[in-house]
Motif scaffolding. Structure first.
Motif, PDB file in Angstrom:
ATOM      1  N   MET A  26       1.425   5.991   5.389  1.00 31.20           N
ATOM      2  CA  MET A  26       1.753   5.094   4.285  1.00 31.20           C
ATOM      3  C   MET A  26       3.165   5.347   3.798  1.00 31.20           C
ATOM      4  N   ALA A  53      -8.419  -3.561  -5.251  1.00 29.80           N
ATOM      5  CA  ALA A  53      -8.969  -3.473  -3.901  1.00 29.80           C
ATOM      6  C   ALA A  53     -10.097  -4.472  -3.720  1.00 29.80           C
ATOM      7  N   ALA A  94      -8.074   9.700   6.250  1.00 27.53           N
ATOM      8  CA  ALA A  94      -8.154   9.881   4.800  1.00 27.53           C
ATOM      9  C   ALA A  94      -8.483  11.327   4.470  1.00 27.53           C
ATOM     10  N   ILE A 104      -8.475  -5.372   7.660  1.00 27.91           N
ATOM     11  CA  ILE A 104      -8.641  -3.924   7.797  1.00 27.91           C
ATOM     12  C   ILE A 104      -7.855  -3.416   8.999  1.00 27.91           C
ATOM     13  N   ASP A 153      -8.194   0.156  -9.223  1.00 26.87           N
ATOM     14  CA  ASP A 153      -9.296   0.056  -8.273  1.00 26.87           C
ATOM     15  C   ASP A 153      -9.819  -1.363  -8.138  1.00 26.87           C
ATOM     16  N   PRO A 178      -3.977  12.323   5.237  1.00 27.44           N
ATOM     17  CA  PRO A 178      -3.705  11.076   4.495  1.00 27.44           C
ATOM     18  C   PRO A 178      -2.256  10.625   4.614  1.00 27.44           C
ATOM     19  N   LEU A 185      -6.888  -5.393   0.323  1.00 26.17           N
ATOM     20  CA  LEU A 185      -7.836  -5.480   1.437  1.00 26.17           C
ATOM     21  C   LEU A 185      -8.018  -6.914   1.917  1.00 26.17           C
ATOM     22  N   ILE A 213      -2.336   3.089   7.675  1.00 24.67           N
ATOM     23  CA  ILE A 213      -2.881   4.426   7.417  1.00 24.67           C
ATOM     24  C   ILE A 213      -2.625   5.346   8.605  1.00 24.67           C
ATOM     25  N   VAL A 228       0.830  -1.208   0.000  1.00 28.30           N
ATOM     26  CA  VAL A 228       0.000   0.000   0.000  1.00 28.30           C
ATOM     27  C   VAL A 228       0.863   1.257   0.000  1.00 28.30           C
ATOM     28  N   LEU A 251      -3.922  -1.029  -3.208  1.00 33.64           N
ATOM     29  CA  LEU A 251      -4.719  -1.259  -2.012  1.00 33.64           C
ATOM     30  C   LEU A 251      -5.062  -2.742  -1.902  1.00 33.64           C
ATOM     31  N   GLY A 280       1.539   1.660  -3.682  1.00 33.65           N
ATOM     32  CA  GLY A 280       0.251   2.310  -3.875  1.00 33.65           C
ATOM     33  C   GLY A 280      -0.847   1.384  -4.361  1.00 33.65           C
TER      34      GLY A 280
END
Lengths: 453, 319
Positions: free
Chosen positions: A329, A185, A390, A318, A182, A394, A117, A325, A109, A115, A113
């Motif tokens: 990061m 994720a 976020a 999570i 995307d 961030p 999950l 987070i 992450v 994501l 970069g």
């Protein structure tokens, strides 16, 4: 008063002064841990000393040795004074496991970069790799009575777990990393859940994972004939592994592939144009992150001696994301701090708060509905942390620093390079200008922070 | 064996279409938001779940007050749907305002993270309201149309007809809205190019808010119908259902509303087929518990072989 401030500041900048102050602080918090009550508070303060150490200007070797002494000698010795030595070591061990996992997720992450999950899936793969072959579970599907394997082979299983997790990371990444970011994720989210469902149901037709009942009486690892079963023994094991992981991540960050990760993170198209192989770079990040997770999964299974699918839910994935987070990061000290804080919150603070509220309720002081008890509110707390960070911060508590290169140093190096190479085209001479690629790769971020390059 | 499969096929189709209607309406929410913001709204599954809980709560309250027996069932269902749609629509707008709008120019990763956060918060808030009021977070609601109708060998819950009917009405309405009205045109314009749309005096923020309202309202209404159809709900139903609805959206080509409808029905039928036939077809090796895995494999396969989906257009990224 005014003219004394700069002198004080100058003195504070001297490594020797810093070392003395740091030693005093460390000694104080260690003494507190050994003799004071409220051990968790002192424990935290002792950990803060490591953070201060990180920021100090001491030579790098000194830092490593110092940190090693604090966590390997000072911490266990001071904690051993209290009555709850083993439970203390247990907390510290858990913390170590989560720090290592968060460092792994940070590669995916934070650096690249991407994501992820479903990070816990790789942890589960490592854990089941160990648990199946180091209990009599494997006898169900492999003929002969070879299992459980001896605890001496634990050390062999560590790289195996690492490799299995990395392999699955690549297998999952191959189809997904080709398409837009995307999707990754949501596919990893699904993957995490699917792995859990599969482990939950793989007790038929061939009993491989023993389904929802889980695998119990897993062999304890053996180290030169000593069977590891106490938390403090695992503490040292985790410590060694954590040191390796930390070292690896730190080296990776500034390596060729590490710079490529950051380039891909900042701008895929630009990175590609600069000759970074997109899919391969992402796959490596995915595999490296997964492998740390798998490694720690092996340790987890050995420590618990029992595993079942409930330890590997999305909530755990999570949780690790929250650590990254919260800390920041891509920032190693940040991720370590984030992981420590979240682990403490999870396994120490919230249960204690719940207990306290429960005692108040039974004593009739307040009427606190059990639906609101803090240990059930993990999702709410983590959710709020994720949203707040976020939106407002961030970059996390301790933002990642981009390496900066001084213009003067760079031009001096370039001049030297020109002299020695005499302008001849020698590709091998590139290392003489070490900053160039790195500074470029981090371009966008560097510009934001006002880098001098 | 084939004869057996054929015999159960009509039932599988009916159940599959019902489930598909649920997936399709939820998938529309994903696809609308993605089409306009290029953002996967992770919280959409939770909006669906909130809708299910709001609907169940309304019915439970009405039932507790003793009004349910005196009011016409259809009126109650319609009212519940409308209230749940309004509330979940507002919820969706609120989420957009709080968690997505401030991040519109942030790196792509950041809104995804806040979306995850929102979905966790919603799960827990609903969990503790449910647990606080009823003592258990798994809630069994009041079923209005619980009777079953038999057509030959097929059994249909009469509620399934409402699910289908409502889904078709909502989808047709949305389709008309997007294609024929002024606001729908504005929506399509914003999806194509926000900046140019803004130059054409379209209030982009308002259009995005409206998109969230509509997508969320559809999700919420589907939640109510889902709770009616399957009886028992818990705060975590939104997660896996959201995942499947997203799969449906990808299958149909994300950003394409009609594609999402089609993908939803395909996925519903495939999943019902898998859960009914996976056991017999594999000789009992794989059972119905793998039906979730099945949906996931479809997602991977689509991404591998046709990432733009069945009806989507492949978009070339321009620099």
């Amino acid at each position: 008063m005014k003219d004394r401030m700069p002198r004080l500041r100058a003195r504070l900048r001297q490594p020797r002064t810093q070392a003395m102050l740091l030693a005093a602080y460390t000694a104080l918090s260690a003494a507190g841990l050994a003799f004071g009550g409220l051990s968790i508070l002192w424990f935290l303060l002792l950990l803060v000393s490591l953070l201060l150490l990180y920021y100090s200007d001491l030579p790098r070797m000194v830092k490593w040795v110092w940190a090693g002494v604090v966590v390997a000698v000072l911490l266990p010795v001071c904690a051993s004074n209290g009555s709850s030595y083993e439970s203390f070591m247990e907390v510290a061990t858990q913390m170590g496991i989560f720090v290592a996992m968060a460092l792994g997720l940070n590669v995916v992450v934070g650096f690249a970069g991407l994501l992820d999950l479903g990070f816990i899936a790789f942890f589960a793969l490592g854990a089941y790799t160990y648990a199946i072959f180091f209990s009599d579970q494997a006898n169900h599907f492999i003929a002969g009575h070879h299992f459980p394997l001896s605890g001496d082979l634990f050390w062999l299983c560590l790289p195996v777990g690492l490799f299995v997790a990395a392999l699955f990371g690549v297998l999952l990444g191959l189809p997904v990393l080709r398409v837009k970011g995307d999707y990754l994720a949501i596919v990893t989210l699904g993957f995490g859940e699917i792995i859990r469902i599969i482990f939950n149901n793989l007790d038929k037709p061939v009993n491989i994972t023993n389904g929802a009942i889980g695998i119990s009486s897993v062999q304890a690892p053996r180290f030169f004939g000593i069977s590891l079963s106490f938390p403090h023994q695992f503490y040292y094991l985790v410590l060694v592994l954590l040191a390796i992981v930390l070292y690896a991540v730190q080296r990776l960050e500034h390596s060729r592939v590490g710079r490529a990760w950051k380039a891909v993170r900042e701008d895929e198209i630009a990175a590609q144009a600069m000759g970074v192989p997109l899919v391969r770079t992402k796959l490596v990040a995915f595999a490296v992150g997964a492998s740390f997770s798998g490694l720690m999964g092996v340790v987890f299974a050995a420590k618990q001696a029992f595993i079942d699918p409930t330890s590997f839910t999305m909530l755990e994935s999570i949780t690790i994301l929250v650590m990254v987070i919260l800390g920041g990061m891509g920032s190693l000290p940040g991720v370590v701090v984030g992981a420590c804080l979240v682990t403490l919150l999870n396994i120490q603070l919230m249960p204690e708060l719940t207990n306290w509220l429960n005692t108040l309720t039974t004593a009739g002081v307040i009427n606190f509905p059990s639906a609101l008890s803090p240990s059930k509110m993990q999702r709410l707390i983590f959710g709020i942390i994720l949203i707040l960070f976020a939106v407002f911060r961030p970059q996390g508590m301790i933002p990642a620093k981009t390496r900066r290169y001084d213009d003067a140093v760079l031009s001096r190096l370039a001049a030297e390079w020109r002299e020695t190479a005499g302008g001849a085209r020698r590709d091998g001479a590139h290392p003489a200008v070490p900053g160039y690629t790195s500074g470029h790769a981090a371009g966008q971020e560097g510009a934001k922070e006002g880098a001098s390059l | 064996m084939i004869a057996q499969t054929l015999q159960s096929l009509p039932q599988v189709l009916v159940d599959g279409v019902t489930l598909g209607a649920v997936y399709a309406t939820v998938a529309i929410g994903y696809t609308m938001v993605y089409g306009i913001l290029e953002l996967i709204n992770f919280a959409h599954g939770e909006i669906f779940m909130s809708g299910a809980f709001i609907g169940t709560a309304i019915l439970l309250v009405l039932n507790g007050a003793g009004w349910l027996a005196h009011l016409p069932k259809l009126l109650v269902l319609l009212l519940t749907l409308l209230v749940a749609m309004a509330l979940t629509g507002l919820l969706g707008m609120g989420i957009e305002r709080v968690a997505y709008r401030p991040l519109r120019h942030a790196p792509r990763l950041i809104p995804l993270i806040s979306a995850i956060g929102v979905s966790f918060v919603l799960q827990d808030v609903v969990r503790f309201i449910a647990e606080w009021r009823t003592g258990n977070y798994i809630v069994t609601g009041v079923t209005l149309y619980g009777s079953e109708v038999n057509f030959g060998s097929i059994t249909v819950k009469s509620n399934a007809l409402f699910v289908l009917g409502a889904a078709v009405v909502m989808m047709a309405g949305l389709d008309l809205f997007v294609r024929k009205t002024k606001w729908g045109t504005a929506m399509r314009a914003v999806a194509q190019d926000k900046d140019t749309a803004a130059l054409m005096s379209i209030n982009v923020n308002r259009v995005i808010a409206l998109t969230f309202f509509m997508g969320s309202a559809l999700g919420g209404a589907t939640g109510v119908l889902f709770a009616q159809q399957y009886g028992t709900i818990d705060p975590y139903i939104g997660f896996i259902l959201g995942l499947k609805a997203f799969t449906a959206a990808v299958l149909g080509g994300i950003g394409n509303i009609r594609g999402a409808m089609f993908g939803g029905f395909v996925l519903g039928i495939l999943e019902m087929f898998a859960s009914a036939e996976l056991g017999p077809l594999t000789g009992g090796v794989l059972g119905a518990e793998y039906k979730d895995v099945f949906a996931f494999i479809i997602l991977i396969a689509v991404l591998l072989f046709k990432p733009e989906g069945l009806f989507g257009q492949a978009v070339k990224e321009k620099v």
